[in-house]
Design an enzyme around this catalytic site. Structure first.
Site, PDB file in Angstrom:
ATOM      1  N   SER A 147      37.797  34.279  33.287  1.00  0.00           N
ATOM      2  CA  SER A 147      39.138  34.089  32.739  1.00  0.00           C
ATOM      3  C   SER A 147      39.804  32.936  33.463  1.00  0.00           C
ATOM      4  O   SER A 147      39.459  32.625  34.621  1.00  0.00           O
ATOM      5  CB  SER A 147      39.976  35.364  32.936  1.00  0.00           C
ATOM      6  N   TYR A 160      43.519  42.418  37.212  1.00  0.00           N
ATOM      7  CA  TYR A 160      42.704  41.659  36.260  1.00  0.00           C
ATOM      8  C   TYR A 160      42.300  40.314  36.857  1.00  0.00           C
ATOM      9  O   TYR A 160      41.125  39.919  36.811  1.00  0.00           O
ATOM     10  CB  TYR A 160      43.494  41.452  34.970  1.00  0.00           C
TER      11      TYR A 160
END
Length: 259
Positions: A147, A160
């Site tokens: 990500s 995350y």
């Protein structure tokens, strides 16, 4: 080898965890269209069945096997079913992941652990189980989904971001460990792609507006736009590419001042 043949996945067997929704699902269908037999797995049987039907409609072989990356035995069952049916596994994509937006100071340890366990440890488990078989065969392509949060602070997404930063690091470490065994390990760091996972954070929110402002293309990514990079990393065209984290982000990572 001709240019088109470099990207041909005919005869390859691909397994995609988290392959029944979002980016994983799009990659699964893209691999099938490129010639691979594809096993798209996730926890929900109805989603596995639906993805399998789409893969078969493209003329490829598949299996209907659920998998929960929180359970090593579940991943092992998926692996064993693939080997029993196809005799090999050439490509692994780790796309299973979860996210929760919450201020870091208020984050419950149970939520933190669940996100880390899914996004990072689940990826590690699959890499271990499938990577060992690839190493024994002296061929493999592992593609992890990282990500942009691995490279930039991400407001109220500490768990995350930490998990995806670690996935990027795991990718590089595995790449150097498995290089001599003929297994290439890379990652894709998607930019802003609305999916079932991310849409609640993006659509009609200040966060989504800021993401568009920071992306030089001034739009969200389309799911199909991650398929090309994934096919490249899975193909013979990427034979000398390993340990890379490729951003597919509309220029987000390159951006400074946009106006």
């Amino acid at each position: 080898m001709k240019g088109q043949e470099l990207f041909d996945l005919s005869g390859r067997v691909a397994v995609i965890t988290g392959g029944t929704s979002g980016l994983g699902h799009e990659i699964a269908l893209g691999f099938a269209a490129a010639g691979a037999d594809v096993v798209a797995s996730s926890r929900r049987k109805e989603q596995v069945d639906a993805a399998a039907a789409q893969i078969e409609a493209l003329g490829r072989r598949t299996l209907r096997v659920t998998c929960d990356v929180l359970e090593r035995a579940s991943i092992q069952r998926l692996h064993d079913a693939v080997i029993a049916e196809f005799g090999k596994v050439d490509i692994l994509v780790n796309a299973a992941g979860i996210v929760k937006k919450i201020p870091t100071l208020d984050e419950d340890e149970a939520d933190w652990s669940r996100i880390i366990e899914t996004n990072l440890t689940g990826t590690m488990r699959a890499c271990q189980i499938f990577g060992r078989t690839m190493a024994e065969a002296h061929y493999g392509r592992i593609i992890n989904i990282a990500s942009l949060a691995a490279f930039r602070g991400s407001f109220q997404l500490a768990a995350y971001a930490a998990s995806k930063s670690a996935v990027a690091s795991l990718t590089k470490t595995l790449a150097i460990e498995l290089a001599e065994a003929g297994v290439n390990v890379n990652a894709i760091a998607p930019g802003v792609f609305p999916t079932d996972l991310s849409s609640p954070l993006l659509k009609g929110t200040l966060r989504g507006e800021e993401q568009l402002m920071r992306t030089p293309m001034h739009r969200f990514g389309k799911l199909r736009e991650v398929v090309g990079p994934a096919i490249f990393l899975a193909s013979e065209a990427a034979g000398f590419v390993t340990g890379e984290v490729i951003a597919v982000d509309g220029g987000y990572m390159a951006s400074g001042v946009n106006s």
